[in-house]
Design an enzyme around this catalytic site. Sequence first.
Site, PDB file in Angstrom:
ATOM      1  CB  SER A 318      -0.940   0.002   1.203  1.00  0.00           C
ATOM      2  OG  SER A 318      -1.809  -1.112   1.163  1.00  0.00           O
ATOM      3  CG  HIS A 373      -2.254   3.927   3.285  1.00  0.00           C
ATOM      4  ND1 HIS A 373      -3.616   3.692   3.222  1.00  0.00           N
ATOM      5  CD2 HIS A 373      -1.680   2.701   3.182  1.00  0.00           C
ATOM      6  CE1 HIS A 373      -3.845   2.404   3.076  1.00  0.00           C
ATOM      7  NE2 HIS A 373      -2.681   1.786   3.072  1.00  0.00           N
TER       8      HIS A 373
END
Length: 396
Positions: A318, A373
Amino acid sequence: MEAQTEIQSYLERGKQALAEGQPREAAIAFAHAAQIDPQNPKVHLGLAEANLGLGDYRVVTLACQKVEELQPEGGPESLLARALLALLEKRYEQALAYVDQYVAQEPANAYAHALRSYLLQALGQYYDAGLARSRAARLSYGGRFERAFPPLEESFGFGYRGAPTPAGPAAGPSQPHQTESAPWSQRGQLQRQVTRGRFILSRYPRLVTNTLIFINIAVFLVEVILSQSLFIDSNVLYQMGGEVSQIGDYWRILTAMFLHANILHIFLNMLSLFLIGSATELFYGKLRYLVIYLASGIVGGLATYFLMPATVLSVGASGAIFGVFGALGAFYITNRRALGPFGQGAIINWLFWLGLNLALGFAPGSNIAVSDHIGGLITGLILGLLLGRPLERRML
């Protein structure tokens, strides 16, 4: 039959010379073909294309008129000839219409796509011009068509540079460039290998993206075999390099980027990578794109390492994917003027998906490493700004 083979050989030689930025050599090849078959419209069209690059617009006009004379009822060559005549008169929209009609009949002609890119650039449609240029490069084995067209008054440069003379029918022939690249036959072995390598890579615009997806899927299959389940056992993830905060195994920051916890986890990540990675790889080039991906994943992993609790096991791509997403946004922001209306819409769309993904990360019970993230996103934005090459200079 032998004459036709020889003509075809000269035509191919002329086309490749144009793609390599050598209009003078192209004109010589087409002239030889004209001596063999003076009634061939393809030969006269080639002479027009080569002399356009040389700046001899009088010859361009005469050659295009000859093509129309040989095809009084119309034909593919006459369409391109009309486009060149319209170009000389700076009727770019009309010229583009003729080229589009030609491409519909002959979609594999690299020069037509290069001409289309030049006309789109003249009309200010820089994004579409870049796409057409990429198509021309693929069809011509990496050709850039430098010095194939007249210079524009305000050039944003896609590799198409005209002869250094004013555009228009009244202009005389230009002087040859002193720095023309050497013909293929005169290049050294290393130069040939580099050219072949660049061509091979240009034929696979999603090479890095597809390779990264393949590696992630292959690693996940190993996880499945060891866990005997599509929901991977935490011990397997740890043994294969899952990241646990603040335990000192820094190498896990890299290995955790290629591990996934379950089938849904890898499916969503690889789908995202395919959708945004393909465009980002095209915009930045393969090496820069790979640097953005790996650096974003590593920085995201570092953020997780220092900010997450020590008992949390973290895996997934991610952070790297958010970095790619950030770089894509940096490209749109940097080139918003060159992209015109498309650029504004792309930025709004990018901001929407950015906000949605961040909101999902902060949602209660999401079990998402938000620090990964955000770390990857910021890294991708910064690297995108540093490594990006604006459309005003060159489209990748």
